[in-house]
Design a protein around this motif. Structure first.
Motif: not given
Length: 420
Positions: A210-213, A321-331, A230-240
Motif C-alpha cells: 500500500e502507499a505507506d506500508h 504474489v503482490v497484492s494491494g493497491q501497489g500491485a497495479q504498478l506497471q512492470g 515494513e512502514n514504507s510503500g509506494y509513497n516513496k515513488l510519489i514523493k520523488t
C-alpha cells in the motif's frame, strides 16, 4: 452446505482513501453487490490527521451504498493498516466432559484465548486455529462429534497496535456504524479465496503493498506461518515526483500509476502532461522524465523486497504474489521476477465487481469472518435482511382487465422507458 443468505460489508481506511464494499454470501458463494471509494485527506499513512474528514468520508461512502441497496447500512467489518503487526502461536487444552468434541468446547477455548495477554501495547485482532489434536491425531479442521477426553488447539494470534485499533474503532463508531470485527489488512488479504487456495502444499509469499506500508506474509496449507510489516510503500515513488516537479500528491499519484513503469530506467521522449505554475511558466513532463525520476527509488524498493524474501524464495515450492493497491504498478511483476529469479504475479481477485488488487484485503475479511463464525457464532447481517429482500421484489401496481393486459402492464414497467 448452508443455503442461508448473509449480507456483509467491509470497510478499509487507507492512506487518503476510504474503501467500502458489500457482498452477499449465498450457498457459500460470495457475490459483490456494491462498492465505493471515497478520497479522504484525513489519513496520512496510517495516522489519522483529521478525524472529522475521515468521519465525513465514511458517512459519504455509507450513504452512497445505502442508496444503492435501498436499505441503511448498520455494521461493517473493519480493516486497519498493518502497523506493528505480529503473530504468535499458543496451545490451549480442554477436558471434554461429554466425551465428544462440540462447537461449545471450541468456543470456550477461543474465549480463553481472547483473554490472553499479548503485550501491554498490543491487542488481539484475530484468532485462528491452526490445528486440532485429539487421541494423538492432528486435524486441520474442527473434529466435531469425534470421541475424545481431551482437545488440544494450536491457536494463532494476529496482533496489532492497541492505540491504533481503538482510534480507528472510535472513528467508525462516531460515523454511525457498528464494528463486527477488526482485521489487519495484510493478514485479511491472505484470506481472499483464490489466494488462500494456492497455499495448499505450497508456500505463498504475499507482499501486500500500500502507499505507506508493506506487509510480508508467508502462507502454507491455508494458514499464516509468519509475517511482518515494513512502514514504507509506494509513497516513496510519489514523493520523488512531488519533490522534483512541485506537483500535488493527487496528480503525482495519477502520473505514477498511469505512466510509470517499475524497473525501467528509460522511456519515450514524448510529452504526457503540460501545466502552468503560479508564475505562469509552462512546464512539461515526458515518459523519459518519469522513468528517470523514479528509477533509483524503485530499484531500492525491489532490493528491499528481495532482502526480506531471500531465504524463503530459495525453496522450490514457493509462489510469490503482490497484492494491494501497489500491485497495479506497471512492470512491478516483471521487475521483481527478474530480481527474485522466480515468477512473481500481481494478484487480482477473481470476483466479478471487485477485480482490482486493492480489494484483496476487504474481500479476505468476508471469508475470514465466515470461517470464524462457523465455529463461534452465526454471521450477522450488515443490513436489515427483511427490508433488503422486500426491496428486490418489483412493486407492480394493481391493474384491472384480462390476463394479457396484466402481463403487458408488468413488462412495460420492466422493459419500456416512459416518454413524457
Amino acid at each position: 452446505m448452508s443455503n442461508k443468505t448473509t449480507i456483509l460489508a467491509a470497510l478499509q481506511i487507507v492512506n487518503r482513501e476510504v474503501r467500502l464494499i458489500v457482498g452477499e454470501f449465498s450457498s457459500d458463494f460470495l457475490y459483490v453487490i456494491a462498492k465505493e471509494e471515497i478520497e479522504c485527506r484525513g489519513v496520512d499513512g496510517y495516522k489519522i490527521v483529521d478525524k472529522n474528514l475521515v468521519i465525513k468520508a465514511i458517512r459519504e461512502a455509507v450513504s452512497n451504498i445505502s442508496a444503492k441497496l435501498k436499505v441503511p447500512l448498520k455494521s461493517v467489518l473493519l480493516s486497519i493498516p498493518g502497523y506493528r503487526f505480529k503473530k504468535e502461536k499458543r496451545q490451549f487444552d480442554r477436558l471434554l466432559t461429554q466425551g465428544v468434541v462440540t462447537k461449545d468446547d471450541i468456543k470456550v477455548i477461543f474465549d480463553e484465548a481472547y483473554r490472553t495477554n499479548v503485550g501491554i501495547d498490543y491487542e488481539i485482532l484475530n484468532l485462528s486455529c491452526a490445528s486440532y489434536k485429539i487421541n494423538s491425531i492432528v486435524y486441520p479442521k474442527a473434529p466435531i462429534n469425534e470421541k475424545s477426553e481431551l482437545l488440544s488447539c494450536g491457536i494463532d494470534f494476529i496482533c496489532g497496535d492497541r492505540l491504533l485499533m481503538y482510534e480507528y474503532l472510535s472513528i467508525v463508531e462516531k460515523a454511525g456504524l457498528k464494528v463486527l470485527d477488526v482485521y489487519q489488512d495484510g493478514y485479511s488479504s491472505c484470506g481472499e479465496a483464490a489466494l488462500f487456495e494456492q497455499s495448499y502444499n505450497n508456500y505463498v509469499v504475499n507482499i501486500y503493498l500500500e502507499a505507506d506500508h508493506t506487509v510480508f506474509s508467508l502462507i502454507y496449507n491455508g494458514r499464516l506461518i509468519t509475517g511482518f510489516t515494513e512502514n514504507s510503500g509506494y509513497n516513496k515513488l510519489i514523493k520523488t515526483i512531488v519533490d522534483r516537479y512541485a506537483l500535488n500528491y493527487k496528480n503525482a499519484l495519477k502520473i505514477l500509476f498511469r505512466y510509470a513503469v517499475v524497473g525501467q530506467s528509460e522511456g519515450e521522449d514524448r510529452i504526457i502532461i503540460r501545466w502552468v505554475d503560479k508564475h505562469k511558466i509552462v512546464h512539461s513532463l515526458t515518459y523519459k522524465d518519469v522513468q528517470e525520476t523514479i528509477f533509483e527509488e524503485n530499484q531500492n524498493i525491489i532490493e528491499n523486497f528481495h532482502l526480506y524474501c531471500s531465504e524463503i524464495i530459495k525453496q522450490d515450492n514457493v509462489t510469490i504474489v503482490v497484492s494491494g493497491q501497489g500491485a497495479q504498478l506497471q512492470g512491478l511483476d516483471k521487475a521483481l521476477s527478474a530480481k527474485f529469479q522466480k515468477p512473481v504475479r500481481c494478484y487480482c481477485p477473481d470476483i466479478l465487481g471487485a477485480r482490482e488488487p486493492k480489494w484483496a484485503a476487504t474481500l479476505g475479511m468476508f471469508y475470514q469472518y465466515k470461517d470464524v463464525c462457523s465455529i463461534t457464532a452465526p454471521m450477522v447481517d450488515c443490513v436489515d435482511i427483511g427490508t433488503y429482500r422486500q426491496n428486490l421484489i418489483p412493486n407492480v401496481e394493481k391493474h384491472d382487465g384480462n390476463l394479457a393486459d396484466k402481463f403487458k402492464s408488468i413488462t412495460d414497467k420492466l422493459f419500456v422507458d416512459k416518454v413524457e
